[in-house]
Motif scaffolding. Structure first.
Motif, PDB file in Angstrom:
ATOM      1  N   LEU A 275       0.288 -99.721 -75.192  1.00  0.00           N
ATOM      2  CA  LEU A 275       0.516 -98.448 -75.870  1.00  0.00           C
ATOM      3  C   LEU A 275      -0.766 -97.916 -76.502  1.00  0.00           C
ATOM      4  O   LEU A 275      -1.044 -96.710 -76.444  1.00  0.00           O
ATOM      5  N   VAL A 276      -1.535 -98.810 -77.107  1.00  0.00           N
ATOM      6  CA  VAL A 276      -2.815 -98.384 -77.689  1.00  0.00           C
ATOM      7  C   VAL A 276      -3.760 -97.885 -76.599  1.00  0.00           C
ATOM      8  O   VAL A 276      -4.418 -96.845 -76.745  1.00  0.00           O
ATOM      9  N   ALA A 277      -3.812 -98.622 -75.480  1.00  0.00           N
ATOM     10  CA  ALA A 277      -4.683 -98.211 -74.380  1.00  0.00           C
ATOM     11  C   ALA A 277      -4.256 -96.862 -73.811  1.00  0.00           C
ATOM     12  O   ALA A 277      -5.096 -96.017 -73.474  1.00  0.00           O
ATOM     13  N   LEU A 278      -2.943 -96.636 -73.714  1.00  0.00           N
ATOM     14  CA  LEU A 278      -2.438 -95.370 -73.202  1.00  0.00           C
ATOM     15  C   LEU A 278      -2.738 -94.222 -74.160  1.00  0.00           C
ATOM     16  O   LEU A 278      -3.009 -93.095 -73.730  1.00  0.00           O
ATOM     17  N   SER A 279      -2.693 -94.505 -75.456  1.00  0.00           N
ATOM     18  CA  SER A 279      -2.889 -93.439 -76.440  1.00  0.00           C
ATOM     19  C   SER A 279      -4.336 -92.954 -76.505  1.00  0.00           C
ATOM     20  O   SER A 279      -4.587 -91.824 -76.952  1.00  0.00           O
ATOM     21  N   ILE A 280      -5.281 -93.787 -76.075  1.00  0.00           N
ATOM     22  CA  ILE A 280      -6.691 -93.394 -76.174  1.00  0.00           C
ATOM     23  C   ILE A 280      -6.999 -92.173 -75.311  1.00  0.00           C
ATOM     24  O   ILE A 280      -7.502 -91.163 -75.821  1.00  0.00           O
ATOM     25  N   PRO A 281      -6.724 -92.189 -73.991  1.00  0.00           N
ATOM     26  CA  PRO A 281      -7.001 -90.977 -73.208  1.00  0.00           C
ATOM     27  C   PRO A 281      -6.151 -89.789 -73.627  1.00  0.00           C
ATOM     28  O   PRO A 281      -6.612 -88.644 -73.584  1.00  0.00           O
ATOM     29  N   GLU A 282      -4.901 -90.042 -74.035  1.00  0.00           N
ATOM     30  CA  GLU A 282      -4.062 -88.948 -74.511  1.00  0.00           C
ATOM     31  C   GLU A 282      -4.664 -88.301 -75.746  1.00  0.00           C
ATOM     32  O   GLU A 282      -4.747 -87.070 -75.844  1.00  0.00           O
ATOM     33  N   SER A 283      -5.084 -89.117 -76.701  1.00  0.00           N
ATOM     34  CA  SER A 283      -5.635 -88.595 -77.950  1.00  0.00           C
ATOM     35  C   SER A 283      -6.935 -87.837 -77.708  1.00  0.00           C
ATOM     36  O   SER A 283      -7.155 -86.750 -78.266  1.00  0.00           O
ATOM     37  N   VAL A 284      -7.807 -88.407 -76.875  1.00  0.00           N
ATOM     38  CA  VAL A 284      -9.083 -87.742 -76.574  1.00  0.00           C
ATOM     39  C   VAL A 284      -8.841 -86.416 -75.874  1.00  0.00           C
ATOM     40  O   VAL A 284      -9.449 -85.384 -76.221  1.00  0.00           O
ATOM     41  N   GLY A 285      -7.935 -86.412 -74.900  1.00  0.00           N
ATOM     42  CA  GLY A 285      -7.656 -85.186 -74.164  1.00  0.00           C
ATOM     43  C   GLY A 285      -7.072 -84.102 -75.035  1.00  0.00           C
ATOM     44  O   GLY A 285      -7.500 -82.941 -74.992  1.00  0.00           O
ATOM     45  N   ILE A 286      -6.087 -84.465 -75.861  1.00  0.00           N
ATOM     46  CA  ILE A 286      -5.440 -83.466 -76.715  1.00  0.00           C
ATOM     47  C   ILE A 286      -6.398 -82.955 -77.783  1.00  0.00           C
ATOM     48  O   ILE A 286      -6.422 -81.762 -78.095  1.00  0.00           O
ATOM     49  N   SER A 287      -7.229 -83.827 -78.354  1.00  0.00           N
ATOM     50  CA  SER A 287      -8.179 -83.369 -79.377  1.00  0.00           C
ATOM     51  C   SER A 287      -9.185 -82.389 -78.790  1.00  0.00           C
ATOM     52  O   SER A 287      -9.539 -81.383 -79.428  1.00  0.00           O
ATOM     53  N   ARG A 288      -9.638 -82.646 -77.574  1.00  0.00           N
ATOM     54  CA  ARG A 288     -10.570 -81.718 -76.923  1.00  0.00           C
ATOM     55  C   ARG A 288      -9.911 -80.375 -76.649  1.00  0.00           C
ATOM     56  O   ARG A 288     -10.514 -79.313 -76.848  1.00  0.00           O
ATOM     57  N   LEU A 289      -8.659 -80.424 -76.198  1.00  0.00           N
ATOM     58  CA  LEU A 289      -7.948 -79.187 -75.927  1.00  0.00           C
ATOM     59  C   LEU A 289      -7.736 -78.374 -77.198  1.00  0.00           C
ATOM     60  O   LEU A 289      -7.881 -77.149 -77.201  1.00  0.00           O
ATOM     61  N   MET A 290      -7.392 -79.049 -78.284  1.00  0.00           N
ATOM     62  CA  MET A 290      -7.182 -78.337 -79.542  1.00  0.00           C
ATOM     63  C   MET A 290      -8.478 -77.715 -80.043  1.00  0.00           C
ATOM     64  O   MET A 290      -8.481 -76.604 -80.570  1.00  0.00           O
ATOM     65  N   GLN A 291      -9.582 -78.408 -79.874  1.00  0.00           N
ATOM     66  CA  GLN A 291     -10.866 -77.850 -80.292  1.00  0.00           C
ATOM     67  C   GLN A 291     -11.275 -76.685 -79.394  1.00  0.00           C
ATOM     68  O   GLN A 291     -11.770 -75.660 -79.875  1.00  0.00           O
ATOM     69  N   ASP A 292     -11.068 -76.812 -78.086  1.00  0.00           N
ATOM     70  CA  ASP A 292     -11.427 -75.741 -77.162  1.00  0.00           C
ATOM     71  C   ASP A 292     -10.608 -74.479 -77.412  1.00  0.00           C
ATOM     72  O   ASP A 292     -11.105 -73.358 -77.245  1.00  0.00           O
TER      73      ASP A 292
END
Length: 283
Positions: A127-144
């Motif tokens: 679950l932690v490993a899965l959350s890493i790409p999800e978190s990075v992707g969503i944070s980039r999208l929110m910033q963009d």
């Protein structure tokens, strides 16, 4: 504001219930059986889920988010990971009961606390490993997209176009897979209890079927709606109500699952595998 009230009620009810459940399981069962290990991890997942909700209450009550993207993504990750963990550990409990009833002798070397802890550890790591790409992707999208809100970025057009399909459907696919496992396990145990139960296993049939009935109700009522609204594009506006429903599950786990089982209050677990072949009582 309605979401703030719902999440607030879940915190008020779920926090003491899950904290008490975790304490009782640790104090009375002391990790002596696979069932106790899975129940403890389920209670821990529910407790962590509840602890992620106060910030949601604040956000939905005020309508603003001033803690930044990292805090939003971190709390969202804690929230989604523990919904997934709850569903997984509920399934593990059902599979453990399936092995105990349908394969009581062949599963003795599998049903031990060491293997249970390994399985739980693998779940948390995954679950932690899965959350890493999800978190990075969503944070980039929110910033963009220059978003100043939190917890529902899927509403915004610029985000919808950029979210990879693998992230959009991973939750739905995992929940539907777990639901299928629970349906198969329920069918196999029901068939075994009706006509093919070995004389070497003594089973309280009511309690065993209560476990599986409760598991299926959990999935159909609390987890399946989230999977459907995330999979069907035109239902995306119903994400928040579906997430509220999924959160309510953490209040029903102690009430409908733990306290409905006689073994919850017993200090000694009778289903712990041992080296001497003898009848096993499945509670």
């Amino acid at each position: 504001m309605a979401y703030a009230v719902v999440f607030g009620c879940i915190v008020v009810l779920g926090l003491p219930l899950n904290a008490a459940s975790l304490w009782i399981l640790i104090q009375r069962h002391r990790l002596k059986s696979p069932s106790a290990v899975f129940m403890i991890n389920l209670a821990l997942a529910d407790l962590l889920l509840v602890l992620s909700l106060p910030m949601r209450v604040y956000y939905y009550a005020t309508g603003t988010w001033s803690l930044g993207v990292i805090a939003c993504v971190g709390i969202s990750s804690l929230f989604s990971n523990n919904i997934r963990a709850s569903a997984i550990f509920i399934t593990f409990i059902g599979v453990d009961r399936l092995l105990a009833v349908v394969f009581p002798l062949r599963s003795r070397h599998l049903r031990n606390t060491t293997n249970s802890w390994k399985a739980c550890g693998l779940v948390w790591i995954s679950l932690v490993a899965l959350s890493i790409p999800e978190s990075v992707g969503i944070s980039r999208l929110m910033q963009d997209c220059n978003l100043t809100t939190c917890f529902h970025p899927e509403r915004f057009p610029c985000v919808k176009k950029q979210i990879p399909p693998s992230l959009k459907y991973v939750h739905s696919c995992s929940m539907l897979t777990l639901l299928a496992v629970n349906c198969i396990a329920t069918s196999m145990v029901s068939w075994k209890l009706r006509s093919h139960l070995s004389d070497s296993v003594q089973v309280n049939k009511m309690n065993v079927m209560l476990i599986f009935a409760t598991n299926l109700l959990m999935f159909f009522i609390f987890f399946l709606p989230v999977s459907l609204v995330l999979s069907v594009e035109k239902w995306r506006n119903a994400v928040e109500p579906a997430l509220c429903l999924a959160c309510i599950n953490c209040c029903f786990d102690p009430l409908l699952y733990y306290f409905s089982l006689d073994s919850f209050w017993n200090k000694k677990e009778d289903d712990e595998p041992n080296q001497n072949p003898q009848p096993v009582m499945i509670r």
